[in-house]
Enzyme design. Structure first.
Site, PDB file in Angstrom:
ATOM      1  N   SER A 293     -29.836  48.439 -11.461  1.00  0.00           N
ATOM      2  CA  SER A 293     -28.596  47.968 -10.830  1.00  0.00           C
ATOM      3  C   SER A 293     -28.379  48.643  -9.476  1.00  0.00           C
ATOM      4  O   SER A 293     -27.435  48.303  -8.764  1.00  0.00           O
ATOM      5  CB  SER A 293     -27.395  48.218 -11.755  1.00  0.00           C
ATOM      6  OG  SER A 293     -27.324  49.564 -12.153  1.00  0.00           O
TER       7      SER A 293
ATOM      8  N   THR B  60       5.637  14.324  -2.457  1.00  0.00           N
ATOM      9  CA  THR B  60       5.190  14.413  -3.847  1.00  0.00           C
ATOM     10  C   THR B  60       4.187  13.288  -4.001  1.00  0.00           C
ATOM     11  O   THR B  60       4.325  12.240  -3.355  1.00  0.00           O
ATOM     12  CB  THR B  60       6.334  14.235  -4.870  1.00  0.00           C
ATOM     13  OG1 THR B  60       6.814  12.894  -4.788  1.00  0.00           O
ATOM     14  CG2 THR B  60       7.479  15.203  -4.613  1.00  0.00           C
ATOM     15  N   HIS B  61       3.152  13.484  -4.801  1.00  0.00           N
ATOM     16  CA  HIS B  61       2.071  12.495  -4.959  1.00  0.00           C
ATOM     17  C   HIS B  61       1.450  12.138  -3.611  1.00  0.00           C
ATOM     18  O   HIS B  61       0.946  11.029  -3.431  1.00  0.00           O
ATOM     19  CB  HIS B  61       2.567  11.202  -5.629  1.00  0.00           C
ATOM     20  CG  HIS B  61       3.409  11.425  -6.840  1.00  0.00           C
ATOM     21  ND1 HIS B  61       2.893  11.469  -8.122  1.00  0.00           N
ATOM     22  CD2 HIS B  61       4.742  11.643  -6.967  1.00  0.00           C
ATOM     23  CE1 HIS B  61       3.872  11.692  -8.984  1.00  0.00           C
ATOM     24  NE2 HIS B  61       5.009  11.812  -8.308  1.00  0.00           N
TER      25      HIS B  61
ATOM     26  N   SER C 244     -19.480  19.917  16.262  1.00  0.00           N
ATOM     27  CA  SER C 244     -20.523  19.174  15.568  1.00  0.00           C
ATOM     28  C   SER C 244     -21.773  19.159  16.439  1.00  0.00           C
ATOM     29  O   SER C 244     -21.682  19.143  17.668  1.00  0.00           O
ATOM     30  CB  SER C 244     -20.034  17.744  15.320  1.00  0.00           C
ATOM     31  OG  SER C 244     -21.135  16.867  15.182  1.00  0.00           O
TER      32      SER C 244
ATOM     33  N   LYS D 254     -15.930  16.453  18.170  1.00  0.00           N
ATOM     34  CA  LYS D 254     -15.425  17.106  16.968  1.00  0.00           C
ATOM     35  C   LYS D 254     -14.949  18.546  17.196  1.00  0.00           C
ATOM     36  O   LYS D 254     -15.553  19.305  17.918  1.00  0.00           O
ATOM     37  CB  LYS D 254     -16.507  17.129  15.878  1.00  0.00           C
ATOM     38  CG  LYS D 254     -16.873  15.780  15.318  1.00  0.00           C
ATOM     39  CD  LYS D 254     -15.700  15.020  14.719  1.00  0.00           C
ATOM     40  CE  LYS D 254     -15.218  15.628  13.420  1.00  0.00           C
ATOM     41  NZ  LYS D 254     -16.211  15.517  12.348  1.00  0.00           N
TER      42      LYS D 254
ATOM     43  N   ASN E 256     -13.817  21.071  14.235  1.00  0.00           N
ATOM     44  CA  ASN E 256     -13.661  21.089  12.774  1.00  0.00           C
ATOM     45  C   ASN E 256     -12.978  22.352  12.257  1.00  0.00           C
ATOM     46  O   ASN E 256     -13.244  23.442  12.757  1.00  0.00           O
ATOM     47  CB  ASN E 256     -15.041  20.958  12.119  1.00  0.00           C
ATOM     48  CG  ASN E 256     -15.712  19.646  12.468  1.00  0.00           C
ATOM     49  OD1 ASN E 256     -15.041  18.623  12.625  1.00  0.00           O
ATOM     50  ND2 ASN E 256     -17.027  19.675  12.606  1.00  0.00           N
TER      51      ASN E 256
ATOM     52  N   GLU F 277     -11.721  25.241   5.655  1.00  0.00           N
ATOM     53  CA  GLU F 277     -12.598  24.612   4.658  1.00  0.00           C
ATOM     54  C   GLU F 277     -13.369  25.648   3.850  1.00  0.00           C
ATOM     55  O   GLU F 277     -13.543  25.520   2.639  1.00  0.00           O
ATOM     56  CB  GLU F 277     -13.575  23.656   5.347  1.00  0.00           C
ATOM     57  CG  GLU F 277     -12.900  22.408   5.874  1.00  0.00           C
ATOM     58  CD  GLU F 277     -13.845  21.552   6.708  1.00  0.00           C
ATOM     59  OE1 GLU F 277     -13.883  20.347   6.492  1.00  0.00           O
ATOM     60  OE2 GLU F 277     -14.538  22.109   7.583  1.00  0.00           O
TER      61      GLU F 277
ATOM     62  N   TYR G 149     -20.702  50.091 -25.736  1.00  0.00           N
ATOM     63  CA  TYR G 149     -21.406  49.662 -24.533  1.00  0.00           C
ATOM     64  C   TYR G 149     -22.646  48.838 -24.875  1.00  0.00           C
ATOM     65  O   TYR G 149     -23.376  49.131 -25.831  1.00  0.00           O
ATOM     66  CB  TYR G 149     -21.831  50.885 -23.688  1.00  0.00           C
ATOM     67  CG  TYR G 149     -22.587  50.480 -22.425  1.00  0.00           C
ATOM     68  CD1 TYR G 149     -21.906  50.095 -21.276  1.00  0.00           C
ATOM     69  CD2 TYR G 149     -23.981  50.428 -22.405  1.00  0.00           C
ATOM     70  CE1 TYR G 149     -22.588  49.699 -20.136  1.00  0.00           C
ATOM     71  CE2 TYR G 149     -24.673  50.035 -21.266  1.00  0.00           C
ATOM     72  CZ  TYR G 149     -23.968  49.670 -20.137  1.00  0.00           C
ATOM     73  OH  TYR G 149     -24.637  49.268 -19.009  1.00  0.00           O
TER      74      TYR G 149
ATOM     75  N   LYS H  78     -20.515  43.956 -12.526  1.00  0.00           N
ATOM     76  CA  LYS H  78     -20.283  44.462 -11.175  1.00  0.00           C
ATOM     77  C   LYS H  78     -20.373  43.413 -10.068  1.00  0.00           C
ATOM     78  O   LYS H  78     -19.508  43.346  -9.202  1.00  0.00           O
ATOM     79  CB  LYS H  78     -21.245  45.621 -10.886  1.00  0.00           C
ATOM     80  CG  LYS H  78     -20.685  46.939 -11.429  1.00  0.00           C
ATOM     81  CD  LYS H  78     -21.670  48.063 -11.385  1.00  0.00           C
ATOM     82  CE  LYS H  78     -22.514  48.150 -12.636  1.00  0.00           C
ATOM     83  NZ  LYS H  78     -21.797  48.088 -13.913  1.00  0.00           N
TER      84      LYS H  78
HETATM   85  N1  ARG Z   1     -26.181  50.699 -14.773  1.00  0.00           N
HETATM   86  C1  ARG Z   1     -25.419  50.688 -15.967  1.00  0.00           C
HETATM   87  C2  ARG Z   1     -24.291  49.662 -15.851  1.00  0.00           C
HETATM   88  O1  ARG Z   1     -24.044  49.258 -14.800  1.00  0.00           O
HETATM   89  C3  ARG Z   1     -24.829  52.036 -16.216  1.00  0.00           C
HETATM   90  C4  ARG Z   1     -24.578  52.361 -17.647  1.00  0.00           C
HETATM   91  C5  ARG Z   1     -25.862  52.424 -18.352  1.00  0.00           C
HETATM   92  N2  ARG Z   1     -25.731  52.961 -19.661  1.00  0.00           N
HETATM   93  C6  ARG Z   1     -26.724  52.848 -20.514  1.00  0.00           C
HETATM   94  N3  ARG Z   1     -26.568  53.389 -21.659  1.00  0.00           N
HETATM   95  N4  ARG Z   1     -27.803  52.185 -20.243  1.00  0.00           N
HETATM   96  O2  ARG Z   1     -23.694  49.269 -16.818  1.00  0.00           O
END
Ligand code: ARG
Length: 457
Positions: free
Chosen positions: A25, A157-158, A279, A285, A287, A292, A319, A327
């Site tokens: 991660s 309205t509408h 455009s 144009k 825009n 948007e 967990y 995340k």
């Molecule tokens: N990178 C993990 C997460 O974002 C951290 C926690 C990892 N914990 C574990 N027991 N593998 O959730």
């Protein structure tokens, strides 16, 4: 083969290269380095205070963590996938700097409570930023509502012309929405600002941690009361994503109105060149892309909420690695809401309102038909009956290509003999708006009252 892992003790073989990449991660949770280091510093200090670590060791760890913060901030430190996540990466760097005692930082702690803490601290900071931007948007709305006070436009309205309203009143409707959004973010902040540290992996810890002082040092309002919940809970992130989704919904509706208000068909306003694009083929144009895109980005904010809710729905306590998927949606929504609030503030500030076009649009479409019915009702005609009579008058007008104000008194009287000369006033635009001064209405006095209240806040 990959490098040795912090958890490598029970493993005979190294990690498959694909698995290392698939499970890492660090490419995105690097964003949490500040929170991660702040949490570690508070934890280390407490370990020292509680004599779980010798003071001197705790101090060295804290000093090194501060050094790592600077290294990252100045771009001197880079991480690689083998380090898995930000928590491991910081710890590895720490051990490089202070040697074996770096390995003591994780005493009485797990990545499970650590990652929950980091995300909570991150959200707290993002929410503060979003609240500031929401305030800015609110201020811009108030400024324009003040400046345009008195401008009349058709209310719909509408998508059919309904009744005349003050443009300021329409703008202030958005102000109400954004102030409820503030409340939602404040509530999400309150829920996020509680410390899970001390939950350990899930069961608490054998070390005499002082959870409260760590929370206090981190500026948090309290500690999670159940260690299993502390590491399993992501409600606080879902609260945040919901607040983002609703804010985006409001921004999207405002954007939609700006798109069609600035069309040739409506012409109620025009957007500044600086906020539009052209455009590649049609030279004429201009825009409304910013509006948007705000409308379009609402899709990802909704998606992020559904994404997290779906990740969480089948997870047994406590967990599970699935939770690493919390995340990116959170990061994406935070960034999206912030940039869209910046865009919305620019649009509100930059739009040029065409008062004439707005007023002219009130001329057609029988906008004061309700006022004619109200007039008859004031004369004692039951409202239902008054409604029907007015409906017939409108039908007559349509058949004869006339507007209400084009009708002669004689024509009007043919529908109801009680109609008098004063009906002219009753069906005038200004009269229609002027009379609606009940609290929350579009009458100039009601709007002025609310405007002053909001300005005082
Ligand atoms: N990178 C993990 C997460 O974002 C951290 C926690 C990892 N914990 C574990 N027991 N593998 O959730």
């Amino acid at each position: 083969m990959a490098k040795k892992k912090a958890w490598g003790g029970r493993f005979a073989d190294g990690t498959d290269r694909f698995v290392e990449e698939f499970t890492a991660s660090i490419p995105f949770d690097i964003l949490l380095y500040r929170q991660d280091i702040a949490g570690s510093i508070a934890h280390a200090r407490m370990l020292g205070r509680r004599k779980i670590l010798p003071r001197a060791e705790a101090d060295r760890i804290v000093a090194a963590l501060n050094g790592i913060l600077q290294e990252i901030e100045s771009g001197k430190l880079s991480f690689d996938l083998s380090q898995e996540d930000i928590h491991m990466a910081v710890e590895q760097r720490l051990t490089r700097k202070v040697g074996k005692i770096g390995g003591k930082l994780h005493t009485g702690r797990s990545r499970n409570d650590q990652v929950a803490l980091d995300l909570r601290l991150y959200l707290r900071g993002e929410i503060d930023g979003i609240l500031t931007l929401l305030d800015k948007v609110g201020e811009r709305i108030l400024a324009r509502a003040e400046e345009c006070y008195g401008v009349v436009m058709p209310g719909y309205t509408h998508m059919q012309r309904a009744q005349p309203v003050l443009f300021s009143h329409h703008l202030l409707a958005y102000h109400e929405m954004f102030s409820r959004d503030r409340d939602r973010f404040r509530e999400a902040r309150r829920r996020a600002n509680v410390s899970p540290l001390g939950a350990g992996a899930l069961a608490g810890t054998t070390f005499p941690l002082d959870r409260e002082s760590v929370a206090e040092e981190l500026g948090m309002d309290g500690v999670c009361e159940n260690s299993i919940d502390a590491v399993s809970d992501r409600d606080f992130a879902a609260d945040f994503l919901y607040a983002c989704a609703v804010t985006m919904m409001h921004l999207s509706r405002l954007s939609e109105e700006m798109v069609y208000w600035s069309s040739t068909e409506f012409g109620f306003l025009s957007l500044p060149d600086a906020l539009c694009t052209g455009s590649s083929i049609m030279p004429q144009k201009k825009n409304p892309d910013v509006a948007e895109l705000i409308r379009g980005k609402t899709g990802r904010a909704y998606g992020n909420l559904v994404s997290l809710l779906t990740v969480m729905k089948g997870l047994p306590l406590a967990y599970n690695r699935d939770m690493q998927e919390d995340k990116e949606p959170v990061f994406d929504s935070a960034r999206t809401v912030k940039e869209c609030l910046v865009g919305a503030a620019l649009l509100i500030e930059g739009m040029a309102v065409d008062e004439e076009r707005m007023r002219a649009a009130c001329d057609d479409g029988f906008l004061t038909a309700t006022d004619l019915a109200d007039y008859l009702a004031r004369k004692g005609v039951p409202f239902r009956k008054a409604h029907e009579i007015t409906g017939r008058i409108v039908r007559y007008c349509e058949g004869n290509g006339k507007r209400l104000k084009d009708l002669s008194l004689k024509e009007l009287r043919s529908f109801h003999p009680g109609i008098g000369e004063e009906v002219r006033d009753a069906i005038s635009l200004s009269h229609s708006v002027r009379l609606r001064n009940t609290r929350g209405g579009t009458g100039p006095e009601a709007v002025r009252r609310r405007l002053e209240e909001l300005k005082k806040r």
